[in-house]
Scaffold this motif. Structure first.
Motif, PDB file in Angstrom:
ATOM      1  N   ALA A 161       0.840  -1.206   0.000  1.00 39.89           N
ATOM      2  CA  ALA A 161       0.000   0.000   0.000  1.00 39.89           C
ATOM      3  C   ALA A 161       0.874   1.255   0.000  1.00 39.89           C
ATOM      4  O   ALA A 161       0.614   2.201  -0.739  1.00 39.89           O
ATOM      5  CB  ALA A 161      -0.938  -0.002   1.202  1.00 39.89           C
ATOM      6  N   LYS A 162       1.916   1.246   0.825  1.00 39.43           N
ATOM      7  CA  LYS A 162       2.818   2.395   0.907  1.00 39.43           C
ATOM      8  C   LYS A 162       3.538   2.607  -0.422  1.00 39.43           C
ATOM      9  O   LYS A 162       3.649   3.733  -0.907  1.00 39.43           O
ATOM     10  CB  LYS A 162       3.828   2.190   2.039  1.00 39.43           C
ATOM     11  N   ALA A 163       4.014   1.522  -1.031  1.00 45.69           N
ATOM     12  CA  ALA A 163       4.708   1.617  -2.320  1.00 45.69           C
ATOM     13  C   ALA A 163       3.795   2.161  -3.413  1.00 45.69           C
ATOM     14  O   ALA A 163       4.248   2.863  -4.324  1.00 45.69           O
ATOM     15  CB  ALA A 163       5.258   0.255  -2.724  1.00 45.69           C
ATOM     16  N   GLU A 189      -6.458   0.795   3.764  1.00 43.12           N
ATOM     17  CA  GLU A 189      -7.843   0.328   3.851  1.00 43.12           C
ATOM     18  C   GLU A 189      -8.475   0.145   2.476  1.00 43.12           C
ATOM     19  O   GLU A 189      -9.527  -0.480   2.350  1.00 43.12           O
ATOM     20  CB  GLU A 189      -8.669   1.290   4.698  1.00 43.12           C
ATOM     21  N   ALA A 190      -7.808   0.677   1.429  1.00 41.79           N
ATOM     22  CA  ALA A 190      -8.316   0.551   0.064  1.00 41.79           C
ATOM     23  C   ALA A 190      -7.498  -0.429  -0.767  1.00 41.79           C
ATOM     24  O   ALA A 190      -7.705  -0.562  -1.968  1.00 41.79           O
ATOM     25  CB  ALA A 190      -8.342   1.921  -0.614  1.00 41.79           C
ATOM     26  N   GLU A 244     -16.979  -0.616  -0.253  1.00 37.95           N
ATOM     27  CA  GLU A 244     -18.035   0.214  -0.837  1.00 37.95           C
ATOM     28  C   GLU A 244     -17.851   1.706  -0.560  1.00 37.95           C
ATOM     29  O   GLU A 244     -18.447   2.528  -1.258  1.00 37.95           O
ATOM     30  CB  GLU A 244     -19.405  -0.226  -0.325  1.00 37.95           C
ATOM     31  N   ILE A 245     -17.037   2.067   0.428  1.00 40.25           N
ATOM     32  CA  ILE A 245     -16.868   3.492   0.734  1.00 40.25           C
ATOM     33  C   ILE A 245     -15.824   4.169  -0.156  1.00 40.25           C
ATOM     34  O   ILE A 245     -15.701   5.374  -0.150  1.00 40.25           O
ATOM     35  CB  ILE A 245     -16.534   3.737   2.225  1.00 40.25           C
ATOM     36  N   PHE A 246     -15.094   3.367  -0.931  1.00 41.41           N
ATOM     37  CA  PHE A 246     -14.045   3.907  -1.797  1.00 41.41           C
ATOM     38  C   PHE A 246     -14.503   3.953  -3.244  1.00 41.41           C
ATOM     39  O   PHE A 246     -15.233   3.072  -3.700  1.00 41.41           O
ATOM     40  CB  PHE A 246     -12.779   3.048  -1.707  1.00 41.41           C
ATOM     41  N   GLU A 292      -6.133  -1.204  -9.898  1.00 39.62           N
ATOM     42  CA  GLU A 292      -7.025  -0.315  -9.158  1.00 39.62           C
ATOM     43  C   GLU A 292      -8.303  -0.202  -9.966  1.00 39.62           C
ATOM     44  O   GLU A 292      -8.273   0.143 -11.148  1.00 39.62           O
ATOM     45  CB  GLU A 292      -6.357   1.050  -9.003  1.00 39.62           C
ATOM     46  N   LEU A 293      -9.425  -0.519  -9.329  1.00 46.00           N
ATOM     47  CA  LEU A 293     -10.700  -0.491 -10.034  1.00 46.00           C
ATOM     48  C   LEU A 293     -11.828  -0.203  -9.060  1.00 46.00           C
ATOM     49  O   LEU A 293     -11.643  -0.260  -7.845  1.00 46.00           O
ATOM     50  CB  LEU A 293     -10.941  -1.809 -10.776  1.00 46.00           C
ATOM     51  N   SER A 294     -12.979   0.077  -9.603  1.00 43.56           N
ATOM     52  CA  SER A 294     -14.161   0.314  -8.783  1.00 43.56           C
ATOM     53  C   SER A 294     -14.517  -0.978  -8.041  1.00 43.56           C
ATOM     54  O   SER A 294     -14.529  -2.060  -8.655  1.00 43.56           O
ATOM     55  CB  SER A 294     -15.332   0.729  -9.675  1.00 43.56           C
TER      56      SER A 294
END
Length: 148
Positions: free
Chosen positions: A27-29, A35-36, A112-114, A129-131
């Motif tokens: 996630a950091k990279a 959380e996403a 769902e919040i992202f 990265e996608l919906s």
């Protein structure tokens, strides 16, 4: 990614150092909120049915919630050595897309919040990265509370 392309599912590819196996480091990279960024956890129930649970990399899967979601009496993580023959993916590169064997997919409801979430693209060092709604539609996934 080829499967998403075939179905015209919009995504953004991300590449990172494949030596990173910890979800927080990934996630950091990627400069993403942990959380996403979701990890794929493969579990088996008492009937030997397999399921994939998508949970944020900074969270733990609650096995009781996973059992309830999958209508199982009990559920446990598979052994790492079973991952490749079962899914076609290695540890750190497992994705709910393009599985060797079809499995029911459950996605933690926090997705769902992202607007977008990141999941493995099927190889260490690659994420898409996608919906979350596109992902759910593509894998016929169900949003449910899965984390502790």
């Amino acid at each position: 990614m080829r499967l998403l392309d075939i179905q015209n599912v919009h995504y953004v590819p991300h590449e990172y150092d494949p030596e990173l196996v910890d979800g927080g480091s990934v996630a950091k990279a990627l400069n993403q909120d942990p959380e996403a960024v979701f990890k794929s956890l493969v579990c088996v129930n008492e009937k030997k049915e397999h399921f994939i649970f998508e949970v944020p990399v900074n969270c733990e899967l609650d096995l009781k919630k996973a059992a309830k979601a999958s209508s199982s009496k009990s559920i446990e993580m598979i052994h790492q050595k079973e991952l490749l023959p079962l899914t076609g993916y290695i540890h750190g590169g497992c994705s709910p897309i393009g599985l060797k064997k079809e499995m029911k997919v459950f996605i933690d409801e926090t997705a769902e919040i992202f607007d977008t979430i990141c999941i493995s693209a099927g190889r260490r060092g690659f994420q898409v990265e996608l919906s979350p709604f596109d992902l759910s539609s593509f894998v016929k996934g169900t949003f449910v509370d899965l984390i502790r």
